[in-house]
Write an enzyme that holds these catalytic residues in place. Structure first.
Site, PDB file in Angstrom:
ATOM      1  N   PRO A 127       0.819  -1.214   0.000  1.00  0.00           N
ATOM      2  CA  PRO A 127       0.000   0.000   0.000  1.00  0.00           C
ATOM      3  C   PRO A 127       0.856   1.269   0.000  1.00  0.00           C
ATOM      4  CG  PRO A 127       0.108  -0.872   2.211  1.00  0.00           C
ATOM      5  CD  PRO A 127       0.861  -1.846   1.341  1.00  0.00           C
ATOM      6  N   LYS A 128       1.698   1.419  -1.009  1.00  0.00           N
ATOM      7  CA  LYS A 128       2.658   2.512  -1.037  1.00  0.00           C
ATOM      8  C   LYS A 128       2.012   3.832  -1.449  1.00  0.00           C
ATOM      9  CE  LYS A 128       6.839  -0.212  -1.759  1.00  0.00           C
ATOM     10  NZ  LYS A 128       8.015  -0.491  -2.618  1.00  0.00           N
TER      11      LYS A 128
END
Length: 261
Positions: A127-128
């Site tokens: 989940p960058k």
């Protein structure tokens, strides 16, 4: 002829497009293919005791939490294939998929490079988000910061190289070398295309030095990077270490859409 090389590149065939490692724009690819190497990465790792119920809340089922310890790794990536120098932060805590995998689950990651954000999201399912992590040396103190939206969301400190440690000391609470992630990608028409739990482990790891000491961690509220959902109940120890490693392909450990993994 359209298949001749132009501008130093060759037009891809259908087989090229369907092969692994393909990325757009095809004449200046965004995402590097596996494997690629990180050299002389400097990492500040800080642990804190948190709320086990908060860990369980952030985990997608059927993952289960391990213990009550969270950590953040703040990286200064000095020399990386394709990407070049950048900084990254990975918030993790212990988790397992019974009978299949155990390691550190990442609810939040922040990077200062668009290439790393795209690669992590599209391939690993991490989940960058884009932000500005940093590791600085201020006299006798190592300071790690994670900034997003103009807010220092994470601030951590560690005494500068006061107590040497061994590589095996780095993981006293959970094996963060195995990274677990939730990968979610839709088709263009909105139907779910990928819903998976993924696992990856770094390869060819060479650790050059490790230092440990008492660490501090301060979290600030940010609705777009809500790390405060893993509250600091007790700051624990931290580590500063320097390493080389290779990012390689990982595994699908659970597939929500077909149930075969």
């Amino acid at each position: 002829m359209v298949n001749e090389a132009r501008y130093g590149v060759k037009r891809p065939s259908i087989a090229d497009i369907c092969a692994g490692g393909f990325s757009t724009p095809w004449d200046a690819p965004m995402i590097p293919p596996f494997p690629f190497r990180f050299r002389n990465a400097e990492i500040l790792t800080l642990y804190w005791r948190t709320d086990p119920d908060a860990m369980a809340f952030l985990l997608p089922p059927p993952l289960e939490p391990i213990g009550d310890i969270a950590c953040v790794h703040i990286y200064r990536m000095n020399d990386t294939d394709w990407i070049g120098p950048y900084c990254e932060a990975n918030v993790m805590f212990g988790a397992r998929l019974p009978g299949k995998a155990e390691g550190g689950y990442s609810p939040y990651l922040v990077l200062s490079t668009d290439i790393g954000v795209a690669h992590g999201r599209e391939l690993h399912g991490q989940p960058k988000k884009f932000g500005q992590p940093s590791v600085d040396f201020r006299g006798d103190l190592i300071v790690g910061r994670v900034e997003r939206n103009g807010i220092d969301v994470i601030t951590g400190t560690l005494p500068y190289k006061q107590k040497p440690a061994a590589p095996g000391d780095l993981k006293p609470y959970f094996d963060f070398a195995t990274n677990l992630n939730l990968k979610a990608i839709d088709h263009i028409d909105g139907r779910p295309a990928i819903r998976q739990l993924t696992s990856r482990r770094l390869a060819e790891v060479t650790i050059h030095e490790v230092w440990r000491g008492p660490g501090t961690v301060e979290l600030r509220a940010n609705a777009q990077l809500p790390v405060v959902r893993l509250p600091v109940l007790e700051p624990l120890e931290g580590f500063y270490w320097r390493a080389d490693f290779t990012l390689v392909a990982g595994d699908i450990i659970h597939d929500y859409l077909d149930g075969s993994a």
